[in-house]
Design a protein around this motif. Structure first.
Motif, short mmCIF file in Angstrom:
data_model
loop_
_atom_site.label_atom_id
_atom_site.label_comp_id
_atom_site.label_asym_id
_atom_site.label_seq_id
_atom_site.Cartn_x
_atom_site.Cartn_y
_atom_site.Cartn_z
N GLY A 111 0.80 -1.23 0.00
CA GLY A 111 0.00 0.00 0.00
C GLY A 111 0.83 1.28 0.00
N HIS A 112 2.16 1.14 -0.08
CA HIS A 112 3.05 2.30 -0.05
C HIS A 112 3.19 2.87 -1.46
N ASN A 113 2.85 4.14 -1.64
CA ASN A 113 2.85 4.74 -2.97
C ASN A 113 4.22 4.80 -3.63
N GLY A 114 5.27 4.98 -2.85
CA GLY A 114 6.61 4.99 -3.41
C GLY A 114 6.98 3.62 -3.97
N LEU A 115 6.68 2.57 -3.22
CA LEU A 115 6.96 1.22 -3.70
C LEU A 115 6.07 0.86 -4.88
N LYS A 116 4.84 1.34 -4.88
CA LYS A 116 3.95 1.10 -6.04
C LYS A 116 4.56 1.69 -7.30
N SER A 117 5.08 2.90 -7.20
CA SER A 117 5.68 3.56 -8.35
C SER A 117 6.92 2.80 -8.84
N ILE A 118 7.75 2.37 -7.92
CA ILE A 118 8.97 1.64 -8.29
C ILE A 118 8.61 0.31 -8.94
N GLN A 119 7.66 -0.39 -8.35
CA GLN A 119 7.21 -1.67 -8.89
C GLN A 119 6.65 -1.50 -10.30
#
Length: 188
Positions: A111-119
């Motif tokens: 649910g972390h937006n930074g990790l979502k973007s990286i993924q």
């Protein structure tokens, strides 16, 4: 010389400096200060270069805001020709008690937006990540205010010691490898 990209996630701007969501910036800031190296403004962020025992750690603080962190990560991985296994993304985690560390080889974005973007940008979940616990001491519906809120007095007092442990874990990642680092630092 072996290279590593250590990415501290956070948001730029004075209003975010001491917020829980910016712990990624705080961790890489601590390591850079410890090594006596400054950050320089570069394309898509701020970068500091730390050399330790034949290893180069590029510490990156993306200036893209959290939701677009993947752009900066992909750019610097490609520019510096750093393999995915030498990437470590440092982020906050609500599901861990304050100051607890969890390092993993891969995983969901949680649910972390930074990790979502990286993924989304890297098109994989197979990259190492380092989660720093910020706890979940907020009332229902107050998550955003809590995450973007400043550290309380008790957390501020404990933060220097936790940042030292986190910095030691980053150095271990480059020197001892992911598995040894997970064994030594997870749960610390």
């Amino acid at each position: 010389m072996k290279k590593f990209l250590i990415v501290g996630l956070g948001n730029i701007g004075a209003e975010y400096v001491n917020t829980r969501h910016n712990i990624g910036f705080k961790v890489v800031d601590f390591l850079a200060a410890e090594a006596g190296v400054p950050f320089e403004t570069v394309k898509l962020g701020a970068l500091a270069e730390v050399k330790i025992k034949g290893r180069t750690l590029l510490l990156l603080k993306p200036n893209t805001y959290m939701n677009l962190s993947g752009r900066a990560v992909a750019f610097w991985l490609e520019k510096e020709k750093i393999p995915l296994e030498n990437l470590l993304v440092v982020t906050d985690d609500l599901n861990l008690p304050f100051g607890a560390l969890r390092i993993k080889a891969k995983g969901s974005d949680g649910g972390h937006n930074g990790l979502k973007s990286i993924q989304a940008t890297l098109e994989t979940v197979n990259y190492p990540r380092f989660r720093f616990g910020i706890s979940d001491e907020f009332k229902k519906g107050q998550q955003s205010d809590y995450v973007l809120g400043n550290w309380d007095d008790q957390e501020k007092k404990a933060l220097p010691e936790r940042l030292q442990v986190a910095s030691d874990a980053l150095k271990s990642f480059a020197l001892a490898g992911l598995n040894n680092t997970m064994n030594e630092f997870n749960g610390k």
